[in-house]
Design an enzyme around this catalytic site. Structure first.
Site, PDB file in Angstrom:
ATOM      1  N   ALA A  44       6.433   4.813   0.865  1.00  0.00           N
ATOM      2  CA  ALA A  44       5.338   3.901   1.180  1.00  0.00           C
ATOM      3  C   ALA A  44       5.271   3.705   2.682  1.00  0.00           C
ATOM      4  CB  ALA A  44       5.547   2.551   0.492  1.00  0.00           C
ATOM      5  N   TYR A  46       4.924   0.967   4.129  1.00  0.00           N
ATOM      6  CA  TYR A  46       5.740  -0.222   4.387  1.00  0.00           C
ATOM      7  C   TYR A  46       7.227   0.106   4.524  1.00  0.00           C
ATOM      8  CZ  TYR A  46       8.002  -4.716   3.500  1.00  0.00           C
ATOM      9  OH  TYR A  46       8.792  -5.834   3.583  1.00  0.00           O
ATOM     10  N   TYR A  47       7.684   1.126   3.852  1.00  0.00           N
ATOM     11  CA  TYR A  47       9.108   1.488   3.903  1.00  0.00           C
ATOM     12  C   TYR A  47       9.503   2.095   5.245  1.00  0.00           C
ATOM     13  CZ  TYR A  47       8.615   1.406  -1.253  1.00  0.00           C
ATOM     14  OH  TYR A  47       8.342   1.091  -2.556  1.00  0.00           O
ATOM     15  N   GLN A  48       8.528   2.548   6.005  1.00  0.00           N
ATOM     16  CA  GLN A  48       8.745   3.154   7.317  1.00  0.00           C
ATOM     17  C   GLN A  48       9.686   4.361   7.257  1.00  0.00           C
ATOM     18  OE1 GLN A  48       9.734   0.126  10.219  1.00  0.00           O
ATOM     19  NE2 GLN A  48       8.042  -1.158   9.562  1.00  0.00           N
TER      20      GLN A  48
END
Length: 183
Positions: A44, A46-48
């Site tokens: 994701a 968001y998970y970077q």
């Protein structure tokens, strides 16, 4: 494998990369997962760690078409134009011509606009399937009733201590495949 309502086959078991923000560790873990036989890799924005996931896939020697790759749109990128821009960024980080499954990660901000962008990406062939993550039964039904293409998957927390019977029944009613996550 299970088959989504659009005919796409998806592995039943996948490897999630949540909380693997250290690039080296993420790449090692995905490499081990691929060597162990996992063919669904979930990441994701968001998970970077999209770049680390890509590095592991690239160095694995496994043809891209044998790996079912999923990524997710984060809340700040919800909205039509923002979602298209975020998708392009994810595609560059993942160095892929397509994404197998693209999710809206949370039902916040302008997720209606984001969903319309995802419908466009699906129709254009940039993604093979579109879905949502962490949508309650009420939000899922609302989205299904107010969009052209309904989600193919709802990725939610499901395990023996949180069975989500109501959510599973709603997904069944709409032919949406549940995908469990847990930490």
């Amino acid at each position: 494998y299970t088959t989504l309502y659009n005919g796409i086959k998806i592995p039943v078991i996948g490897y999630g990369t949540f909380q693997l923000s250290d690039a080296t560790l993420c790449e090692q873990c995905v490499d081990h997962a691929l060597k162990a036989g996992y063919r669904l890799i979930d990441t994701a924005a968001y998970y970077q760690n999209e770049e680390a996931v890509d590095n592991a896939i690239y160095h694995s020697g496994i043809p891209r078409e044998e790996i079912f790759l999923t990524t997710k749109l984060w809340v700040q990128d919800a909205g039509y134009d923002a979602a298209l821009k975020a998708f392009d960024i994810s595609m560059k980080k993942l160095r892929s011509d397509y994404i197998d499954l693209y999710f809206i990660q949370q039902p916040f901000n302008d997720y209606y606009g984001a969903w319309r962008a995802m419908e466009r990406l699906y129709r254009d062939g940039a993604v093979r399937a579109i879905g949502v993550s962490n949508f309650s039964p009420e939000r899922l039904v609302d989205l299904c009733m107010n969009q052209e293409i309904k989600p193919m998957i709802n990725q939610v927390e499901i395990h023996p201590f949180f069975q989500q019977s109501e959510a599973l029944n709603v997904m069944k009613d709409y032919s949406i495949v549940p995908q469990a996550w847990g930490t």
